[in-house]
Write a protein that holds these residues in place. Structure first.
Motif, PDB file in Angstrom:
ATOM      1  N   GLY A  41      -7.507   9.560  -9.580  1.00  0.00           N
ATOM      2  CA  GLY A  41      -7.416   8.166  -9.161  1.00  0.00           C
ATOM      3  C   GLY A  41      -6.000   7.636  -9.041  1.00  0.00           C
ATOM      4  O   GLY A  41      -5.796   6.490  -8.648  1.00  0.00           O
ATOM      5  N   VAL A  42      -5.006   8.481  -9.357  1.00  0.00           N
ATOM      6  CA  VAL A  42      -3.607   8.057  -9.243  1.00  0.00           C
ATOM      7  C   VAL A  42      -3.084   8.462  -7.870  1.00  0.00           C
ATOM      8  O   VAL A  42      -3.085   9.638  -7.525  1.00  0.00           O
ATOM      9  N   ASN A  43      -2.653   7.485  -7.095  1.00  0.00           N
ATOM     10  CA  ASN A  43      -2.113   7.755  -5.757  1.00  0.00           C
ATOM     11  C   ASN A  43      -0.697   8.304  -5.892  1.00  0.00           C
ATOM     12  O   ASN A  43       0.184   7.658  -6.454  1.00  0.00           O
ATOM     13  N   MET A  44      -0.462   9.504  -5.380  1.00  0.00           N
ATOM     14  CA  MET A  44       0.837  10.150  -5.523  1.00  0.00           C
ATOM     15  C   MET A  44       1.692  10.085  -4.257  1.00  0.00           C
ATOM     16  O   MET A  44       2.897  10.323  -4.315  1.00  0.00           O
ATOM     17  N   ALA A  45       1.077   9.767  -3.119  1.00  0.00           N
ATOM     18  CA  ALA A  45       1.781   9.840  -1.833  1.00  0.00           C
ATOM     19  C   ALA A  45       2.985   8.897  -1.783  1.00  0.00           C
ATOM     20  O   ALA A  45       2.840   7.686  -1.890  1.00  0.00           O
ATOM     21  N   GLY A  46       4.170   9.486  -1.661  1.00  0.00           N
ATOM     22  CA  GLY A  46       5.388   8.706  -1.514  1.00  0.00           C
ATOM     23  C   GLY A  46       5.892   8.064  -2.785  1.00  0.00           C
ATOM     24  O   GLY A  46       6.895   7.343  -2.766  1.00  0.00           O
ATOM     25  N   ARG A  47       5.234   8.320  -3.907  1.00  0.00           N
ATOM     26  CA  ARG A  47       5.594   7.638  -5.147  1.00  0.00           C
ATOM     27  C   ARG A  47       6.450   8.537  -6.044  1.00  0.00           C
ATOM     28  O   ARG A  47       6.484   9.749  -5.897  1.00  0.00           O
ATOM     29  N   LEU A  48       7.122   7.898  -6.995  1.00  0.00           N
ATOM     30  CA  LEU A  48       8.019   8.624  -7.892  1.00  0.00           C
ATOM     31  C   LEU A  48       7.235   9.229  -9.044  1.00  0.00           C
ATOM     32  O   LEU A  48       6.306   8.617  -9.573  1.00  0.00           O
ATOM     33  N   ASP A  49       7.637  10.430  -9.474  1.00  0.00           N
ATOM     34  CA  ASP A  49       6.967  11.075 -10.604  1.00  0.00           C
ATOM     35  C   ASP A  49       6.964  10.180 -11.834  1.00  0.00           C
ATOM     36  O   ASP A  49       5.988  10.133 -12.582  1.00  0.00           O
ATOM     37  N   SER A  50       8.060   9.466 -12.073  1.00  0.00           N
ATOM     38  CA  SER A  50       8.133   8.581 -13.242  1.00  0.00           C
ATOM     39  C   SER A  50       7.015   7.539 -13.199  1.00  0.00           C
ATOM     40  O   SER A  50       6.371   7.252 -14.225  1.00  0.00           O
ATOM     41  N   GLN A  51       6.755   6.975 -12.022  1.00  0.00           N
ATOM     42  CA  GLN A  51       5.712   5.957 -11.869  1.00  0.00           C
ATOM     43  C   GLN A  51       4.316   6.578 -11.925  1.00  0.00           C
ATOM     44  O   GLN A  51       3.391   5.990 -12.497  1.00  0.00           O
ATOM     45  N   ILE A  52       4.183   7.758 -11.337  1.00  0.00           N
ATOM     46  CA  ILE A  52       2.899   8.462 -11.345  1.00  0.00           C
ATOM     47  C   ILE A  52       2.479   8.792 -12.774  1.00  0.00           C
ATOM     48  O   ILE A  52       1.328   8.578 -13.180  1.00  0.00           O
ATOM     49  N   ILE A  53       3.412   9.303 -13.540  1.00  0.00           N
ATOM     50  CA  ILE A  53       3.125   9.681 -14.927  1.00  0.00           C
ATOM     51  C   ILE A  53       2.831   8.442 -15.776  1.00  0.00           C
ATOM     52  O   ILE A  53       1.898   8.428 -16.584  1.00  0.00           O
ATOM     53  N   LYS A  54       3.608   7.391 -15.562  1.00  0.00           N
ATOM     54  CA  LYS A  54       3.385   6.133 -16.294  1.00  0.00           C
ATOM     55  C   LYS A  54       1.984   5.594 -16.024  1.00  0.00           C
ATOM     56  O   LYS A  54       1.289   5.139 -16.940  1.00  0.00           O
ATOM     57  N   LYS A  55       1.554   5.652 -14.757  1.00  0.00           N
ATOM     58  CA  LYS A  55       0.226   5.168 -14.390  1.00  0.00           C
ATOM     59  C   LYS A  55      -0.869   5.991 -15.062  1.00  0.00           C
ATOM     60  O   LYS A  55      -1.864   5.440 -15.550  1.00  0.00           O
ATOM     61  N   THR A 113      13.468  12.220  -2.798  1.00  0.00           N
ATOM     62  CA  THR A 113      12.092  12.586  -3.123  1.00  0.00           C
ATOM     63  C   THR A 113      11.583  11.906  -4.381  1.00  0.00           C
ATOM     64  O   THR A 113      12.349  11.613  -5.291  1.00  0.00           O
ATOM     65  N   GLY A 114      10.278  11.697  -4.417  1.00  0.00           N
ATOM     66  CA  GLY A 114       9.652  11.170  -5.624  1.00  0.00           C
ATOM     67  C   GLY A 114       9.481  12.224  -6.699  1.00  0.00           C
ATOM     68  O   GLY A 114       9.188  11.900  -7.852  1.00  0.00           O
ATOM     69  N   ASN A 115       9.679  13.484  -6.358  1.00  0.00           N
ATOM     70  CA  ASN A 115       9.596  14.558  -7.356  1.00  0.00           C
ATOM     71  C   ASN A 115      10.711  14.421  -8.383  1.00  0.00           C
ATOM     72  O   ASN A 115      11.844  14.079  -8.034  1.00  0.00           O
ATOM     73  N   CYS A 116      10.412  14.706  -9.637  1.00  0.00           N
ATOM     74  CA  CYS A 116      11.480  14.868 -10.615  1.00  0.00           C
ATOM     75  C   CYS A 116      12.318  16.065 -10.163  1.00  0.00           C
ATOM     76  O   CYS A 116      11.831  16.928  -9.427  1.00  0.00           O
ATOM     77  N   GLU A 117      13.574  16.117 -10.580  1.00  0.00           N
ATOM     78  CA  GLU A 117      14.446  17.164 -10.039  1.00  0.00           C
ATOM     79  C   GLU A 117      13.948  18.558 -10.391  1.00  0.00           C
ATOM     80  O   GLU A 117      13.990  19.467  -9.560  1.00  0.00           O
TER      81      GLU A 117
END
Length: 226
Positions: A41-55, A113-117
């Protein structure tokens, strides 16, 4: 000769990793918290890993947010996932674009990129692309995506000791968020429909250029001399 800066998104733009990142994040969540499909249920498209993980932490009510600990486990799981993944691929035209321009003295490739390095480097090295990208802006920190792109620009100016006209900076991606970054920063946006959005959907956000794919790589290269 004017300098040209190309800022590349990764997933859906440079490569298709066939969901490796999401699966590795789910595995990391399962290992750390014994919760299956922690990113459902977490939308990952175009988003930062930090925000994805927080969500994901919020959805699953994980109060102790140890971001570095999670990234350590994610890195471990992503290495395993990529080792077993034989279906991930470089998207059409990308190898040709990077190879044909890699020796061009006034053209520079960086990541935005939204990926962590760590995740970005693993995904790219798995497919032989890491060598083209010395620096970039990454999704390790809690920031807006346009700020990550701005950081990539600032790094490029310092690292390459080069100046770039805003008209010669291109942000390249497969989501509306990439196009939005171009508008906020006053740089060119190049949208490509090799990710989760169609050409028609991306067109609504009015990118400067739009491609179905980069398979006709010479067509892409032609916009850089306009």
């Amino acid at each position: 000769m004017k300098n040209i800066l190309l800022i590349w998104d990764i997933d859906g733009t440079l490569i298709d990793s066939k969901g490796s990142g999401r699966r590795a994040m789910d595995e990391a969540f399962l290992n750390l918290f014994n919760i299956k499909e922690g990113f459902k249920g977490v939308n990952m498209a175009g988003r930062l890993d930090s925000q994805i993980i927080k969500k994901a932490f919020e959805i699953n009510k994980i109060e102790e947010m140890d971001f570095v600990r999670f990234l350590d486990k994610y890195e471990e799981m992503l290495k395993k996932e990529l080792k077993c993944n034989t279906s991930s691929k470089v998207l059409p035209g990308i190898n040709e674009i990077l190879e044909s321009t890699s020796s061009q003295e006034n053209l520079f490739h960086v990541l935005g990129t939204g990926n962590c390095e760590r995740g970005a480097r693993l995904k790219l090295s798995h497919l032989g692309l890491d060598k083209y990208f010395e620096i970039g802006g990454f999704g390790d920190e809690d920031a807006k995506r346009w700020q990550i792109i701005k950081k990539a620009i600032d790094k490029a100016k310092t690292f390459y000791k080069a100046d770039f006209s805003m008209k010669q900076i291109y942000v390249i991606g497969d989501t509306p968020l990439d196009i939005e970054c171009g508008k906020i920063l006053g740089i060119k946006s190049v949208a490509v429909a090799t990710g989760g959005y169609s050409c028609d959907e991306l067109e609504q956000y009015e990118p400067d250029y739009i491609f179905q794919s980069f398979e006709d790589f010479e067509e892409f290269l032609s916009i850089l001399v306009k």
